[in-house]
Design a protein around this motif. Structure first.
Motif, PDB file in Angstrom:
ATOM      1  N   PRO B  53     -24.894  19.167  24.907  1.00  0.00           N
ATOM      2  CA  PRO B  53     -24.056  18.008  24.616  1.00  0.00           C
ATOM      3  C   PRO B  53     -24.857  16.834  24.037  1.00  0.00           C
ATOM      4  O   PRO B  53     -26.082  16.857  24.015  1.00  0.00           O
ATOM      5  CB  PRO B  53     -23.545  17.623  26.012  1.00  0.00           C
ATOM      6  N   VAL B  54     -24.093  15.846  23.583  1.00  0.00           N
ATOM      7  CA  VAL B  54     -24.648  14.557  23.163  1.00  0.00           C
ATOM      8  C   VAL B  54     -23.850  13.466  23.866  1.00  0.00           C
ATOM      9  O   VAL B  54     -22.633  13.582  24.001  1.00  0.00           O
ATOM     10  CB  VAL B  54     -24.521  14.372  21.629  1.00  0.00           C
ATOM     11  N   LEU B  55     -24.551  12.433  24.310  1.00  0.00           N
ATOM     12  CA  LEU B  55     -23.886  11.260  24.894  1.00  0.00           C
ATOM     13  C   LEU B  55     -23.969  10.102  23.910  1.00  0.00           C
ATOM     14  O   LEU B  55     -25.032   9.859  23.329  1.00  0.00           O
ATOM     15  CB  LEU B  55     -24.605  10.850  26.188  1.00  0.00           C
ATOM     16  N   GLU B  56     -22.860   9.435  23.701  1.00  0.00           N
ATOM     17  CA  GLU B  56     -22.880   8.157  22.980  1.00  0.00           C
ATOM     18  C   GLU B  56     -22.400   7.067  23.920  1.00  0.00           C
ATOM     19  O   GLU B  56     -21.294   7.166  24.470  1.00  0.00           O
ATOM     20  CB  GLU B  56     -21.967   8.195  21.745  1.00  0.00           C
ATOM     21  N   ASP B  57     -23.246   6.064  24.118  1.00  0.00           N
ATOM     22  CA  ASP B  57     -22.892   4.941  24.969  1.00  0.00           C
ATOM     23  C   ASP B  57     -23.036   3.695  24.100  1.00  0.00           C
ATOM     24  O   ASP B  57     -24.134   3.191  23.902  1.00  0.00           O
ATOM     25  CB  ASP B  57     -23.847   4.885  26.171  1.00  0.00           C
ATOM     26  N   GLU B  58     -21.906   3.254  23.558  1.00  0.00           N
ATOM     27  CA  GLU B  58     -21.905   2.188  22.539  1.00  0.00           C
ATOM     28  C   GLU B  58     -22.835   2.602  21.403  1.00  0.00           C
ATOM     29  O   GLU B  58     -22.617   3.655  20.796  1.00  0.00           O
ATOM     30  CB  GLU B  58     -22.273   0.842  23.172  1.00  0.00           C
ATOM     31  N   ASP B  59     -23.911   1.838  21.136  1.00  0.00           N
ATOM     32  CA  ASP B  59     -24.776   2.173  19.995  1.00  0.00           C
ATOM     33  C   ASP B  59     -25.957   3.051  20.394  1.00  0.00           C
ATOM     34  O   ASP B  59     -26.891   3.243  19.603  1.00  0.00           O
ATOM     35  CB  ASP B  59     -25.280   0.887  19.324  1.00  0.00           C
ATOM     36  N   PHE B  60     -25.930   3.589  21.591  1.00  0.00           N
ATOM     37  CA  PHE B  60     -27.059   4.406  22.083  1.00  0.00           C
ATOM     38  C   PHE B  60     -26.661   5.880  22.109  1.00  0.00           C
ATOM     39  O   PHE B  60     -25.631   6.242  22.682  1.00  0.00           O
ATOM     40  CB  PHE B  60     -27.436   3.936  23.491  1.00  0.00           C
ATOM     41  N   THR B  61     -27.466   6.713  21.453  1.00  0.00           N
ATOM     42  CA  THR B  61     -27.200   8.153  21.405  1.00  0.00           C
ATOM     43  C   THR B  61     -28.310   8.883  22.147  1.00  0.00           C
ATOM     44  O   THR B  61     -29.488   8.593  21.960  1.00  0.00           O
ATOM     45  CB  THR B  61     -27.166   8.642  19.945  1.00  0.00           C
ATOM     46  N   LEU B  62     -27.916   9.835  22.993  1.00  0.00           N
ATOM     47  CA  LEU B  62     -28.893  10.560  23.813  1.00  0.00           C
ATOM     48  C   LEU B  62     -28.531  12.030  23.843  1.00  0.00           C
ATOM     49  O   LEU B  62     -27.354  12.380  23.961  1.00  0.00           O
ATOM     50  CB  LEU B  62     -28.872   9.980  25.239  1.00  0.00           C
ATOM     51  N   TYR B  63     -29.540  12.901  23.732  1.00  0.00           N
ATOM     52  CA  TYR B  63     -29.279  14.329  23.906  1.00  0.00           C
ATOM     53  C   TYR B  63     -30.289  14.933  24.869  1.00  0.00           C
ATOM     54  O   TYR B  63     -31.125  14.220  25.400  1.00  0.00           O
ATOM     55  CB  TYR B  63     -29.214  15.065  22.567  1.00  0.00           C
ATOM     56  N   GLU B  64     -30.186  16.247  25.073  1.00  0.00           N
ATOM     57  CA  GLU B  64     -30.872  16.984  26.132  1.00  0.00           C
ATOM     58  C   GLU B  64     -30.146  16.728  27.463  1.00  0.00           C
ATOM     59  O   GLU B  64     -30.209  15.635  28.033  1.00  0.00           O
ATOM     60  CB  GLU B  64     -32.363  16.653  26.241  1.00  0.00           C
ATOM     61  N   SER B  65     -29.486  17.781  27.963  1.00  0.00           N
ATOM     62  CA  SER B  65     -28.592  17.614  29.119  1.00  0.00           C
ATOM     63  C   SER B  65     -29.280  16.995  30.330  1.00  0.00           C
ATOM     64  O   SER B  65     -28.696  16.154  31.021  1.00  0.00           O
ATOM     65  CB  SER B  65     -27.987  18.964  29.508  1.00  0.00           C
ATOM     66  N   ARG B  66     -30.537  17.403  30.575  1.00  0.00           N
ATOM     67  CA  ARG B  66     -31.188  16.898  31.795  1.00  0.00           C
ATOM     68  C   ARG B  66     -31.519  15.414  31.662  1.00  0.00           C
ATOM     69  O   ARG B  66     -31.562  14.680  32.652  1.00  0.00           O
ATOM     70  CB  ARG B  66     -32.406  17.747  32.117  1.00  0.00           C
ATOM     71  N   ALA B  67     -31.757  14.953  30.434  1.00  0.00           N
ATOM     72  CA  ALA B  67     -31.979  13.519  30.202  1.00  0.00           C
ATOM     73  C   ALA B  67     -30.671  12.746  30.353  1.00  0.00           C
ATOM     74  O   ALA B  67     -30.646  11.646  30.921  1.00  0.00           O
ATOM     75  CB  ALA B  67     -32.579  13.299  28.813  1.00  0.00           C
ATOM     76  N   ILE B  68     -29.573  13.331  29.864  1.00  0.00           N
ATOM     77  CA  ILE B  68     -28.269  12.670  29.997  1.00  0.00           C
ATOM     78  C   ILE B  68     -27.880  12.558  31.481  1.00  0.00           C
ATOM     79  O   ILE B  68     -27.389  11.527  31.938  1.00  0.00           O
ATOM     80  CB  ILE B  68     -27.174  13.428  29.208  1.00  0.00           C
ATOM     81  N   MET B  69     -28.133  13.636  32.238  1.00  0.00           N
ATOM     82  CA  MET B  69     -27.824  13.612  33.672  1.00  0.00           C
ATOM     83  C   MET B  69     -28.558  12.458  34.373  1.00  0.00           C
ATOM     84  O   MET B  69     -27.979  11.729  35.183  1.00  0.00           O
ATOM     85  CB  MET B  69     -28.263  14.925  34.331  1.00  0.00           C
ATOM     86  N   ARG B  70     -29.834  12.326  34.060  1.00  0.00           N
ATOM     87  CA  ARG B  70     -30.626  11.251  34.685  1.00  0.00           C
ATOM     88  C   ARG B  70     -30.088   9.876  34.276  1.00  0.00           C
ATOM     89  O   ARG B  70     -30.005   8.958  35.102  1.00  0.00           O
ATOM     90  CB  ARG B  70     -32.103  11.369  34.267  1.00  0.00           C
ATOM     91  N   TYR B  71     -29.742   9.741  32.997  1.00  0.00           N
ATOM     92  CA  TYR B  71     -29.237   8.457  32.496  1.00  0.00           C
ATOM     93  C   TYR B  71     -27.936   8.075  33.211  1.00  0.00           C
ATOM     94  O   TYR B  71     -27.776   6.945  33.676  1.00  0.00           O
ATOM     95  CB  TYR B  71     -29.014   8.567  30.983  1.00  0.00           C
ATOM     96  N   LEU B  72     -27.018   9.024  33.291  1.00  0.00           N
ATOM     97  CA  LEU B  72     -25.736   8.741  33.938  1.00  0.00           C
ATOM     98  C   LEU B  72     -25.940   8.389  35.408  1.00  0.00           C
ATOM     99  O   LEU B  72     -25.301   7.478  35.943  1.00  0.00           O
ATOM    100  CB  LEU B  72     -24.798   9.946  33.815  1.00  0.00           C
ATOM    101  N   ASP B  73     -26.860   9.101  36.064  1.00  0.00           N
ATOM    102  CA  ASP B  73     -27.091   8.811  37.480  1.00  0.00           C
ATOM    103  C   ASP B  73     -27.670   7.408  37.672  1.00  0.00           C
ATOM    104  O   ASP B  73     -27.287   6.691  38.598  1.00  0.00           O
ATOM    105  CB  ASP B  73     -28.040   9.858  38.080  1.00  0.00           C
ATOM    106  N   HIS B  74     -28.590   7.020  36.787  1.00  0.00           N
ATOM    107  CA  HIS B  74     -29.182   5.684  36.912  1.00  0.00           C
ATOM    108  C   HIS B  74     -28.184   4.587  36.564  1.00  0.00           C
ATOM    109  O   HIS B  74     -28.172   3.528  37.166  1.00  0.00           O
ATOM    110  CB  HIS B  74     -30.412   5.554  35.990  1.00  0.00           C
ATOM    111  N   LYS B  75     -27.349   4.865  35.572  1.00  0.00           N
ATOM    112  CA  LYS B  75     -26.482   3.805  35.046  1.00  0.00           C
ATOM    113  C   LYS B  75     -25.211   3.577  35.871  1.00  0.00           C
ATOM    114  O   LYS B  75     -24.779   2.445  36.041  1.00  0.00           O
ATOM    115  CB  LYS B  75     -26.089   4.154  33.603  1.00  0.00           C
ATOM    116  N   LEU B  76     -24.601   4.673  36.329  1.00  0.00           N
ATOM    117  CA  LEU B  76     -23.258   4.559  36.899  1.00  0.00           C
ATOM    118  C   LEU B  76     -23.282   4.248  38.391  1.00  0.00           C
ATOM    119  O   LEU B  76     -24.180   4.686  39.110  1.00  0.00           O
ATOM    120  CB  LEU B  76     -22.492   5.870  36.663  1.00  0.00           C
ATOM    121  N   PRO B  77     -22.260   3.536  38.864  1.00  0.00           N
ATOM    122  CA  PRO B  77     -22.145   3.328  40.313  1.00  0.00           C
ATOM    123  C   PRO B  77     -21.762   4.642  40.996  1.00  0.00           C
ATOM    124  O   PRO B  77     -21.512   5.642  40.321  1.00  0.00           O
ATOM    125  CB  PRO B  77     -21.028   2.302  40.419  1.00  0.00           C
ATOM    126  N   GLY B  78     -21.712   4.630  42.289  1.00  0.00           N
ATOM    127  CA  GLY B  78     -21.378   5.849  43.038  1.00  0.00           C
ATOM    128  C   GLY B  78     -22.616   6.354  43.742  1.00  0.00           C
ATOM    129  O   GLY B  78     -23.715   5.826  43.567  1.00  0.00           O
TER     130      GLY B  78
END
Lengths: 205, 205
Positions: B53-78
């Motif tokens: 997959p690819v993640l787009e968060d506003e103007d930021f694009t990120l790929y590699e699933s394990r990097a996206i997982m880490r990003y979402l975990d750091h960024k999101l509440p919960g």
């Protein structure tokens, strides 16, 4: 702390570079790959997949080089090698993963055919070199673009991502494919910048 | 946020599971692998290696699933999916890397031969299945031992490491090799524990 590894191993060099950047040392225990020590029961008890490096920190054993790099960076004093800003950290994670997914394997295949086999008096297979060269070239094209306007893979700060690419770039250099690096302006300037750091000079010389 | 992916893709599922664990949603944009959409210029502009997959968060694009997982975990509440204790976090990193180094590739080969090829009316190659089965069995033996006395890969807390293994364990189940999981008591109990979580049920059903 003890590091079980081999001074010529790419994954061992990544871990030793992190230690050197931190100005720290660990007890180095040679795992003699030439004698198959990594497949002996003593080493398999430390690393069930029979590769190197392994970190022992008192009663804690850890393997997988990229995990050891992160552990050492979090644990040891000295300049941090992980950016604190969220997007920069995410880019570090992305480039660490790209190295593992697309760059390390073909770079190691090249050095095996071009250097290790000839050292043992065996001819390397240039068809394997050519196929691997296409793969590393693709990955280098991607980071050439990503490095435009940036000093390091994660942006403005040197990080674990840069360290993780260095041993594989060195594989190309010793395989007489250094022009794959220097022909790309951003990659060439970045390689010069990171390979001149005292920590890398110490580990790779 | 937008996630470009495919609902059947192992790497997309990892990212969607993290989102679901956090109780969050992103706009899902289907990349139609069957039609080769991942190799079209539009997608290659997002992901130069042409995968998902690819993640787009506003103007930021990120790929590699394990990097996206880490990003979402750091960024999101919960609830955090990364342990704060140093050794537990290191174990999470180790098992994330073991999945990438030793488990994902043979598990995907199995599901390709046993499920995807037959879906297209083509016979799978059981010799590839057998060789891959030996590799996944080895990795499962290693985590069988590591899981003794622990509920999760990183120890007492569910983490990104558990999530990263799930889609590949699911590959074995749909390839009629679920006994590789259930025949190992610790792996079987762990799989039951993690696969019953509502986030995974939502993503995988």
């Amino acid at each position: 702390m003890k590091i079980y590894g081999h001074p010529m191993s790419t994954c061992t060099r990544k871990v030793l570079t992190v230690l050197a950047e931190k100005g720290q040392e660990a007890q180095f225990v040679l795992v003699d790959l030439m004698k198959g020590a990594h497949k002996q029961p003593e080493h398999l008890a430390r690393h069930p997949f029979g590769v190197i490096p392994v970190l022992e920190d008192e009663d804690f054993t850890l393997y997988e080089s990229r995990a050891i790099m992160r552990y050492l960076d979090h644990k040891l004093p000295g300049a941090p090698l992980t950016p604190t800003e969220l997007r920069a950290r995410a880019l570090m994670d992305q480039w660490l993963s790209v190295e593992q997914s697309y760059f390390a394997t073909p770079a190691v295949k090249i050095v095996f055919q071009r250097v290790f086999l000839p050292m043992q008096g065996k001819p390397g297979d240039e068809a394997i070199v050519d196929a691997s060269k296409a793969e590393v070239s693709k990955a280098l094209d991607v980071i050439e673009k990503a490095l435009a306007g940036h000093e390091y893979l994660a942006g403005s700060s040197y990080s674990l991502a840069d360290i993780s690419w260095m041993p594989y770039l060195q594989c190309l250099v010793v395989s007489k494919l250094g022009d794959l690096i220097t022909d790309r302006p951003n990659v060439g300037a970045w390689w010069k910048r990171i390979s001149e750091r005292p920590a890398w000079v110490k580990v790779s010389s």
